[in-house]
Design a protein around this motif. Structure first.
Motif, PDB file in Angstrom:
ATOM      1  N   LYS A 230      62.938   2.350  71.132  1.00 26.85           N
ATOM      2  CA  LYS A 230      62.043   3.415  70.701  1.00 26.85           C
ATOM      3  C   LYS A 230      61.208   2.891  69.528  1.00 26.85           C
ATOM      4  CE  LYS A 230      65.492   6.993  71.725  1.00 26.85           C
ATOM      5  NZ  LYS A 230      66.329   8.075  71.117  1.00 26.85           N
ATOM      6  N   PRO A 231      59.909   3.122  69.540  1.00 24.27           N
ATOM      7  CA  PRO A 231      59.067   2.668  68.419  1.00 24.27           C
ATOM      8  C   PRO A 231      59.578   3.146  67.063  1.00 24.27           C
ATOM      9  CG  PRO A 231      57.697   3.408  70.241  1.00 24.27           C
ATOM     10  CD  PRO A 231      59.107   3.756  70.613  1.00 24.27           C
ATOM     11  N   LYS A 232      60.063   4.371  66.991  1.00 28.07           N
ATOM     12  CA  LYS A 232      60.535   4.920  65.727  1.00 28.07           C
ATOM     13  C   LYS A 232      61.677   4.085  65.160  1.00 28.07           C
ATOM     14  CE  LYS A 232      62.608   9.097  63.728  1.00 28.07           C
ATOM     15  NZ  LYS A 232      63.129  10.460  64.013  1.00 28.07           N
ATOM     16  N   THR A 233      62.627   3.706  66.016  1.00 28.60           N
ATOM     17  CA  THR A 233      63.788   2.930  65.568  1.00 28.60           C
ATOM     18  C   THR A 233      63.372   1.554  65.073  1.00 28.60           C
ATOM     19  OG1 THR A 233      65.137   4.051  67.229  1.00 28.60           O
ATOM     20  CG2 THR A 233      66.065   2.086  66.210  1.00 28.60           C
ATOM     21  N   HIS A 234      62.599   0.845  65.883  1.00 25.58           N
ATOM     22  CA  HIS A 234      62.194  -0.518  65.526  1.00 25.58           C
ATOM     23  C   HIS A 234      61.335  -0.521  64.265  1.00 25.58           C
ATOM     24  CE1 HIS A 234      61.070  -4.728  66.210  1.00 25.58           C
ATOM     25  NE2 HIS A 234      59.842  -4.362  65.862  1.00 25.58           N
ATOM     26  N   ASP A 235      60.340   0.365  64.203  1.00 30.33           N
ATOM     27  CA  ASP A 235      59.427   0.366  63.056  1.00 30.33           C
ATOM     28  C   ASP A 235      60.153   0.727  61.766  1.00 30.33           C
ATOM     29  OD1 ASP A 235      57.543  -0.248  64.917  1.00 30.33           O
ATOM     30  OD2 ASP A 235      56.362   1.586  64.691  1.00 30.33           O
ATOM     31  N   PHE A 236      61.119   1.646  61.863  1.00 27.71           N
ATOM     32  CA  PHE A 236      61.908   1.997  60.677  1.00 27.71           C
ATOM     33  C   PHE A 236      62.690   0.781  60.187  1.00 27.71           C
ATOM     34  CE2 PHE A 236      66.069   3.200  58.967  1.00 27.71           C
ATOM     35  CZ  PHE A 236      65.692   3.956  57.871  1.00 27.71           C
ATOM     36  N   PHE A 237      63.315   0.076  61.120  1.00 28.31           N
ATOM     37  CA  PHE A 237      64.134  -1.073  60.749  1.00 28.31           C
ATOM     38  C   PHE A 237      63.291  -2.209  60.210  1.00 28.31           C
ATOM     39  CE2 PHE A 237      68.545  -1.739  60.935  1.00 28.31           C
ATOM     40  CZ  PHE A 237      68.815  -3.075  61.107  1.00 28.31           C
ATOM     41  N   ARG A 238      62.075  -2.363  60.744  1.00 29.75           N
ATOM     42  CA  ARG A 238      61.209  -3.479  60.371  1.00 29.75           C
ATOM     43  C   ARG A 238      60.282  -3.143  59.209  1.00 29.75           C
ATOM     44  NH1 ARG A 238      62.811  -8.464  62.362  1.00 29.75           N
ATOM     45  NH2 ARG A 238      64.594  -7.761  63.571  1.00 29.75           N
ATOM     46  N   ASN A 271      71.037   1.654  65.420  1.00 27.77           N
ATOM     47  CA  ASN A 271      70.531   1.440  66.791  1.00 27.77           C
ATOM     48  C   ASN A 271      71.613   1.288  67.853  1.00 27.77           C
ATOM     49  OD1 ASN A 271      71.553  -1.062  66.144  1.00 27.77           O
ATOM     50  ND2 ASN A 271      69.633  -2.181  66.423  1.00 27.77           N
ATOM     51  N   ILE A 272      72.876   1.466  67.510  1.00 26.85           N
ATOM     52  CA  ILE A 272      73.941   1.169  68.458  1.00 26.85           C
ATOM     53  C   ILE A 272      73.823   1.996  69.744  1.00 26.85           C
ATOM     54  CG2 ILE A 272      75.529   2.791  67.343  1.00 26.85           C
ATOM     55  CD1 ILE A 272      77.809   0.883  68.139  1.00 26.85           C
ATOM     56  N   LYS A 273      73.334   3.234  69.626  1.00 24.49           N
ATOM     57  CA  LYS A 273      73.220   4.078  70.812  1.00 24.49           C
ATOM     58  C   LYS A 273      72.118   3.609  71.756  1.00 24.49           C
ATOM     59  CE  LYS A 273      75.057   8.223  68.537  1.00 24.49           C
ATOM     60  NZ  LYS A 273      74.756   9.624  68.111  1.00 24.49           N
ATOM     61  N   GLU A 274      71.218   2.764  71.271  1.00 23.98           N
ATOM     62  CA  GLU A 274      70.113   2.286  72.097  1.00 23.98           C
ATOM     63  C   GLU A 274      70.403   0.947  72.779  1.00 23.98           C
ATOM     64  OE1 GLU A 274      66.166   2.512  70.413  1.00 23.98           O
ATOM     65  OE2 GLU A 274      66.778   4.101  69.040  1.00 23.98           O
ATOM     66  N   VAL A 275      71.563   0.347  72.488  1.00 22.09           N
ATOM     67  CA  VAL A 275      71.862  -0.982  73.033  1.00 22.09           C
ATOM     68  C   VAL A 275      71.811  -1.010  74.558  1.00 22.09           C
ATOM     69  CG1 VAL A 275      73.644  -2.752  73.267  1.00 22.09           C
ATOM     70  CG2 VAL A 275      73.100  -1.822  71.007  1.00 22.09           C
ATOM     71  N   PRO A 276      72.437  -0.063  75.280  1.00 24.25           N
ATOM     72  CA  PRO A 276      72.347  -0.122  76.748  1.00 24.25           C
ATOM     73  C   PRO A 276      70.903  -0.099  77.245  1.00 24.25           C
ATOM     74  CG  PRO A 276      74.029   1.443  76.065  1.00 24.25           C
ATOM     75  CD  PRO A 276      73.280   1.061  74.831  1.00 24.25           C
TER      76      PRO A 276
END
Length: 502
Positions: A230-238, A271-276
């Motif tokens: 999800k863009p939200k997850t990646h952008d937050f982390f980065r 992000n663990i819930k997004e791994v699959p």
């Protein structure tokens, strides 16, 4: 005699024949440079053996004669034909790796786990400059260091690594693509015979012409960080809005240009819930590998230590990765060394067995994936016994890292402290450091690990993450608190990590 007993016998025979002063001194004699053939005698001997070279001086032809029976014995010991060995090692990169293996036998003997004659892979954090602000960055990257090496110095360092026999050189950072001279460095590394890679956020690769420039320079492999589907997850982390779209486009461009592409994700509570879904997304993008990185509380990662996974969470996500790989269409790896133990346990549980628990004869030669620190070899029959030789944490054994100023550490995730630095590429002898570093030998010997890692039956294929052990306990031999077999160590960590939501 059953397969396991036969395997033990053949490995013992190989060890007796090679792991003795006479044979090892003969092998060391092959390391000399041949001025006539303009190469190391061992390299020439292998080229003759596999048919990649026809002509050589008398001394190099004698070297080939000396080497042949040793390789023949290795083939018999691990259930290969000589033709199979020759076919594989006609590839120059595989042949360079075999040279490294032979050097390891000469210098260190047949050890479990195995120590090659030089690191198979060196990760060089070539700059601390970066165009993102990642929450977990082990380098605390952002601005360029004052003592960052010049182009000429890095090229000299590349020559040192190539001369030592390093197989893979991965440029990392910071963000390696922001260095103005990165193409020149990649080109020189490739010309010196090393398989050349970058670990990147792929922002620059959003322009396909940039990928083409890097490929033309000699780049073979791109590890690209993607921390969520999800863009939200990646952008937050980065730490930079819009980075998701550019990174995904960069992945697509690298795939389209034929680079070997690995999508890398650091598993945390963010992000663990997004791994699959990430694994499936990686396959959809056409990447070759998905790498699940262990979270290490070092660099800026110290500030988000509460996002570390519990042992049970890590166990479950690694099991998920192992099962997902079989249906996702992409190879799934992990830097968490427990991945190998989990694979062994899950395969043993799923295999048909007799009441005695012995795998039936018709399944013993079945090819299986054996996770190791940075790749998943497919081994069958007696070759599966290699898992204990090549597996486990590879820090200071199969790979090591360099900093922007040439300082050397066992792993990129080791905190930068006086007790963890092993030397400097330009102030110390690289090959002497590799052979004699006290810290390297401490973490190479899995029998010296403290409980519960030290007595674990999986210590050779796992051994725990030494960077995590040091980061949490300031002791490279301490138990890895990320394993379900070390829950007592996890309970000693304060504060207890808690769930964190984006």
């Amino acid at each position: 005699m059953d397969e396991s007993a036969d395997t033990v016998s053949t490995i013992k025979t190989f060890k007796v024949a090679t792991d003795n002063p006479f044979t090892r001194n003969i092998l060391k004699a092959l390391f000399k440079h041949c001025s006539r053939d303009n190469a190391n005698r061992l390299d020439v001997a292998l080229e003759l053996y596999v048919g990649a070279r026809e002509n050589a001086c008398v001394s190099c032809r004698v070297s080939r004669t000396v080497l042949s029976p040793i390789l023949s014995l290795a083939c018999r010991g691990f259930g290969l034909t000589e033709e199979q060995l020759k076919n594989k090692f006609r590839d120059p990169y595989w042949r360079r790796g075999l040279v490294n293996v032979i050097k390891g036998i000469a210098w260190f003997g047949v050890r479990r786990p195995y120590v090659p004659g030089a690191p198979f892979q060196v990760v060089w954090n070539i700059t601390r400059a970066c165009n993102l602000k990642c929450l977990h960055c082990y380098e605390s990257a952002g601005a360029k260091d004052l003592d960052e090496l010049s182009t000429e110095e890095v090229i000299r360092g590349i020559d040192i690594l190539a001369d030592a026999g390093v197989l893979i050189l991965a440029f990392s950072g910071g963000e390696p693509t922001v260095r103005p001279d990165i193409l020149q460095l990649i080109r020189h590394s490739s010309e010196r015979g090393m398989f050349t890679a970058v670990a990147t956020n792929a922002m620059v690769f959003a322009q396909r012409k940039k990928v083409q420039e890097f490929k033309k320079a000699g780049l073979k492999f791109a590890q690209i960080s993607l921390d969520g589907c999800k863009p939200k997850t990646h952008d937050f982390f980065r730490g930079v809005p819009g980075s998701f779209e550019k990174t995904v486009q960069g992945i697509k461009n690298c795939v389209a240009e034929g680079l070997f592409v690995e999508v890398a994700t650091t598993a945390t509570h963010y992000n663990i819930k997004e791994v699959p879904a990430l694994i499936d997304f990686t396959a959809k993008l056409g990447a070759d590998w998905f790498m699940l990185y262990n979270f290490i509380p070092t660099g800026r990662g110290i500030d988000i230590v509460d996002s570390d996974l519990t042992p049970d969470e890590r166990e479950n996500v690694l099991k998920l990765c192992w099962n997902r790989m079989k249906v996702a269409g992409v190879d799934v790896l992990s830097t968490a060394p427990q991945y190998a133990r989990i694979a062994q346990q899950m395969e043993a549980e799923s295999a048909l067995s007799h009441e005695s628990g012995v795998i039936p004869r018709d399944l013993q030669n079945e090819t299986r994936v054996v996770p190791t620190h940075f790749y998943n070899p497919k081994l069958s029959g007696q070759l599966r016994q290699l898992a204990e030789f090549i597996g486990g944490c590879g820090a200071g054994r199969f790979y090591m890292c360099l900093e922007p100023n040439g300082d050397m550490y066992p792993c990129v995730f080791f905190p930068h402290e006086e007790v963890t630095i092993v030397g400097n590429l330009f102030k110390d002898d690289f090959q002497q450091i590799w052979r004699h570093s006290k810290l390297f030998w401490e973490i190479r010997d899995k029998d010296n690990l403290k409980e519960n890692c030290g007595s674990c039956q999986y210590r050779y294929t796992c051994g725990g993450c030494r960077a995590r052990a040091y980061s949490y306990f300031k002791d490279v031999l301490a138990p890895d608190p990320g394993c379900v077999l070390n829950k007592d160590a996890w309970e000693r960590i304060q504060p207890t990590p808690k769930m964190t939501n984006v």
